[in-house]
Design an enzyme around this catalytic site. Structure first.
Site, PDB file in Angstrom:
ATOM      1  N   ASP A  21      -1.833  10.915   6.370  1.00  0.00           N
ATOM      2  CA  ASP A  21      -2.133  11.793   7.508  1.00  0.00           C
ATOM      3  C   ASP A  21      -3.340  12.693   7.226  1.00  0.00           C
ATOM      4  OD1 ASP A  21      -1.747  12.750  10.052  1.00  0.00           O
ATOM      5  OD2 ASP A  21      -0.181  14.168   9.496  1.00  0.00           O
ATOM      6  N   HIS A  38     -10.842   7.773  10.207  1.00  0.00           N
ATOM      7  CA  HIS A  38     -10.010   6.578   9.957  1.00  0.00           C
ATOM      8  C   HIS A  38     -10.739   5.601   9.024  1.00  0.00           C
ATOM      9  CE1 HIS A  38      -7.065   8.082  12.646  1.00  0.00           C
ATOM     10  NE2 HIS A  38      -7.755   7.891  13.754  1.00  0.00           N
ATOM     11  N   SER A  66       1.919   4.170  14.003  1.00  0.00           N
ATOM     12  CA  SER A  66       3.319   4.327  14.420  1.00  0.00           C
ATOM     13  C   SER A  66       3.523   3.849  15.854  1.00  0.00           C
ATOM     14  CB  SER A  66       3.737   5.803  14.312  1.00  0.00           C
ATOM     15  OG  SER A  66       3.143   6.558  15.362  1.00  0.00           O
ATOM     16  N   LEU A 132       1.948  -6.045  -7.230  1.00  0.00           N
ATOM     17  CA  LEU A 132       2.257  -4.898  -6.365  1.00  0.00           C
ATOM     18  C   LEU A 132       2.632  -5.444  -4.992  1.00  0.00           C
ATOM     19  CD1 LEU A 132       2.047  -1.707  -5.776  1.00  0.00           C
ATOM     20  CD2 LEU A 132      -0.191  -2.265  -4.826  1.00  0.00           C
TER      21      LEU A 132
END
Ligand code: IPE
Ligand code: IPE
Ligand code: MG
Length: 239
Positions: A21, A38, A66, A132
């Site tokens: 964020d 961004h 989201s 990962l």
């Protein structure tokens, strides 16, 4: 690069989840458009992935978009979709060669077919990698995930008495991924914003004030040091 180049004290999380964020405020502070934030956030993600590989982290989950982010201005939503598409085009080869396995968390319906296909292709191409596991929350919402799980449990004809916490976990987008040990939210906001609401039941939280584009390897190390001092009791008492 060698694993664990930095010696970490005490317990190391096997799964870190990040609410990335502060991109908009990072840009605003520089007099730049939000999309520039961004872009900077995406470049930072590259660095943080590499840092996680160096630290020997096994699972990294990131919140990229989201279910509520659809409510942002059209240009920003379009811009974010474009950024994800570019990132896959640009980074997939390198991520694959680093041994990163990509997983998508969220619903792919509602996303334009070309992007959907790229996400599916990236997941398929990297499915056997194991250095990962990188789970990308894109069109992800914790409540939507639970709704989706309930729909599928019903579709599969599961009997009420057979519904257990383990079974519900297997119906989530994160099926097979251990719960996050540590959830980091950058930018100083102190809320969860619909992220991993089931899986985060016993996660440790860490809230640095730094905006996401500036959250570097040193900041990550600070988070890991803080985590190593936490006493995870799970409702019990310390021995
Ligand atoms: C997080 O940064 C990235 C996304 C939600 C896609 P924000 O865009 O929320 O940045 P702020 O919170 O407005 O600074
Ligand atoms: C959460 O951040 C979503 C992502 C980082 C992708 P938001 O910026 O959308 O959350 P709120 O609106 O501050 O709660
Ligand atoms: Mg935000």
């Amino acid at each position: 690069m060698a694993k664990n180049t930095v010696k970490l004290p005490g317990q190391v999380p096997s799964h870190i989840a990040i609410i990335m964020d502060g991109n908009g405020r990072w840009a605003q502070a520089r007099g730049l458009p939000r999309l520039a934030g961004h872009h900077a956030g995406t470049e930072n993600l590259r660095r943080v992935i590499t840092a996680c590989v160096d630290f020997g982290i096994q699972y990294l989950t990131i919140y990229a978009f989201s279910t509520e982010n659809w409510g942002r201005p059209f240009e920003e939503v379009q811009g974010l979709m474009g950024i994800l598409e570019d990132v896959i085009d640009r980074e997939l080869k390198e991520l694959d060669s680093q041994g990163v396995q990509l997983r998508h968390l969220g619903r792919l319906d509602g996303i334009k077919p070309s992007l959907r296909q790229k996400v599916n292709n990236a997941v398929e191409k990297t499915k056997n990698n194991s250095r990962l596991v990188l789970c990308i929350g894109f069109n992800y919402g914790g409540r939507d995930e639970i709704v989706c799980a309930i729909q599928n449990l019903i579709k599969d004809g599961i009997k009420p008495e057979d519904v257990t916490e383990e079974l519900v976990s297997q119906y989530l987008f994160t099926a097979g991924v251990p719960d996050p040990d540590l959830i980091i939210r950058t930018s100083g906001e102190l809320r969860g914003s619909n992220f991993l609401i089931w899986q985060g039941a016993y996660s440790e939280w860490y809230f640095p004030a730094t905006y996401w584009p500036d959250f570097d390897k040193q900041e990550l190390q600070r988070a890991l040091e803080e985590y190593s001092k936490r006493d995870r009791r799970y409702g019990k008492v310390s021995p």
